[in-house]
Motif scaffolding. Sequence first.
Motif, PDB file in Angstrom:
ATOM      1  N   CYS A 138      -8.862  -6.550  -7.124  1.00  0.00           N
ATOM      2  CA  CYS A 138      -8.174  -5.609  -6.233  1.00  0.00           C
ATOM      3  C   CYS A 138      -8.503  -4.175  -6.640  1.00  0.00           C
ATOM      4  N   ALA A 141      -3.623   0.009  -6.699  1.00  0.00           N
ATOM      5  CA  ALA A 141      -2.969   0.252  -7.986  1.00  0.00           C
ATOM      6  C   ALA A 141      -1.449   0.272  -7.816  1.00  0.00           C
ATOM      7  N   CYS A 142      -0.905  -0.830  -7.315  1.00  0.00           N
ATOM      8  CA  CYS A 142       0.557  -0.894  -7.189  1.00  0.00           C
ATOM      9  C   CYS A 142       1.124  -0.777  -8.605  1.00  0.00           C
ATOM     10  N   TYR A 144       3.555  -1.904 -10.250  1.00  0.00           N
ATOM     11  CA  TYR A 144       4.148  -3.025 -10.982  1.00  0.00           C
ATOM     12  C   TYR A 144       3.129  -4.105 -11.316  1.00  0.00           C
ATOM     13  N   ILE A 147      -2.643  -7.153 -11.969  1.00  0.00           N
ATOM     14  CA  ILE A 147      -3.821  -7.884 -11.462  1.00  0.00           C
ATOM     15  C   ILE A 147      -5.110  -7.063 -11.476  1.00  0.00           C
ATOM     16  N   PRO A 148      -5.107  -5.788 -11.000  1.00  0.00           N
ATOM     17  CA  PRO A 148      -6.388  -5.062 -11.046  1.00  0.00           C
ATOM     18  C   PRO A 148      -6.955  -4.986 -12.461  1.00  0.00           C
ATOM     19  N   ILE A 182      -6.991 -12.174  -3.592  1.00  0.00           N
ATOM     20  CA  ILE A 182      -5.964 -11.297  -4.154  1.00  0.00           C
ATOM     21  C   ILE A 182      -5.572 -10.276  -3.089  1.00  0.00           C
ATOM     22  N   HIS A 183      -6.550  -9.724  -2.403  1.00  0.00           N
ATOM     23  CA  HIS A 183      -6.280  -8.747  -1.353  1.00  0.00           C
ATOM     24  C   HIS A 183      -7.302  -8.986  -0.249  1.00  0.00           C
ATOM     25  N   ARG A 258       3.023   1.866  -2.738  1.00  0.00           N
ATOM     26  CA  ARG A 258       2.654   1.060  -1.565  1.00  0.00           C
ATOM     27  C   ARG A 258       3.012   1.755  -0.252  1.00  0.00           C
TER      28      ARG A 258
HETATM   29  S1  SF4 Z   1      -3.102  -7.279  -6.240  1.00  0.00           S
HETATM   30 FE1  SF4 Z   1      -1.604  -6.773  -4.641  1.00  0.00          FE
HETATM   31  S2  SF4 Z   1       0.167  -6.008  -5.773  1.00  0.00           S
HETATM   32 FE2  SF4 Z   1      -1.572  -5.949  -7.186  1.00  0.00          FE
HETATM   33  S3  SF4 Z   1      -2.424  -3.888  -7.028  1.00  0.00           S
HETATM   34 FE3  SF4 Z   1      -3.544  -5.181  -5.571  1.00  0.00          FE
HETATM   35  S4  SF4 Z   1      -2.389  -4.934  -3.632  1.00  0.00           S
HETATM   36 FE4  SF4 Z   1      -1.062  -4.196  -5.260  1.00  0.00          FE
END
Ligand code: SF4
Length: 411
Positions: A138, A141-142, A144, A147-148, A182-183, A258
């Motif tokens: 991804c 950069a949410c 919380y 994952i990135p 993931i996205h 977001r």
């Molecule tokens: S994987 Fe989803 S929650 Fe995580 S940063 Fe990317 S869009 Fe945001």
Amino acid sequence: MSNIGKSSEKRFKFSLINQGCRLNAAESQRLISSLQKKGWKLASPGEAGVILINTCTVTHRADADLRKLIRRLRRQNPQARIIALGCYVDHYGKAEGADLSLPNPQKMRVLELLRNGEFKGKRKRWKSRGFLKVQEGCDLACTYCIIPKVRGRSRSVPLGKIREELEELLKEEYQEVILTGIHLESYGRDLGEKQGLLKLLRSLEIYYPEIRFRISSLDPRFLNPELLSYLLSSPHIMPSFHLSLQHRSAKILRLMGRGSGEGFEELIFKIKEERPEAGVGADFIVGFPGETEEDFSILYRFAREVPLTYFHVFSFSPRKGTRAAEMRAKIPERISKKRAALLRGLGRRKTEEFARSMVGKTLEATVIKEGEALSENYLRVKFDEKLPPGRRFIFKIIGFLSPYLRGISQG
Ligand code: SF4
């Protein structure tokens, strides 16, 4: 690792436990299919010589669950080799208690390590629906989300590779395939394509008209009008939309990184106007740092008033290494839990109301196990006939006994 699976009647038997997202599910399915081709036989964790765990590390709770799971598997099957794969290993380097830990980039090495299978019997399906990963990583950069960091930048699986995997799924007679990533809306960007996801879906529709696709999750911020119009009109796409909304208070969404949530209502009403039978679900996080009673009320009112048909509600749990973990104004756990319970209760009522509205209608559904199917709009259907798992049937819906619809197959 050279003697994995060679010392007992458990040899050539493996078990795979999948944790976390649908992306993991897609990878697990590929692993199972590849191991079965090499002659390994899928077995329960108690019977297996090798236990693979495809791990998740979205929350601290997921981490604790994994450690508990490894301890339990050790007690249950002390001889088994336990191999942890994926996100937990990326994050921590290794999984305590596992014989071997392989991070995401090396996950598929497990296939080299488990060689020389002998099983020649009929291959066993792992799931009744096919999962196919088309995108990974991804670029967003949410605040919380880890994952990135653990999965890296967005990468798209090229169409040729996707087709190869779909051919495999077709050989196994899957009739429903869930496209995961993931996205997903980032699909194609790294390949220099605009509207990559839309192009992909249009190609798949031409190549595989017999399959119906379900899209695992959509981020409303990236759902452009052309893509939305395709998703709402194509008979190849199941009327089942899972939206990654997370909240409705503009303040909380901004803290999450977001956007502001503008347009969420219009989107959901539009989906239901154009496909009234559609299941429309959402992910929500409650108890994010700074969430006041007023913020929660905004979210609750929104969730009550829009025609969502189910929710997945998560209590915020800080993830080390993310910006949200450093935020002050933490919400006490008992308040988060209370808010989550309130929202889940509302979600259950909305799902029931939606399910009742289906009585008297006909729905297509994929049989997921004996006597149970999952409808195109994401409702569970119980039935009495003997129908094979993995196949799609039309059901006349004759009743509802929470949480199941009751159906009769129309063939
Ligand atoms: S994987 Fe989803 S929650 Fe995580 S940063 Fe990317 S869009 Fe945001």
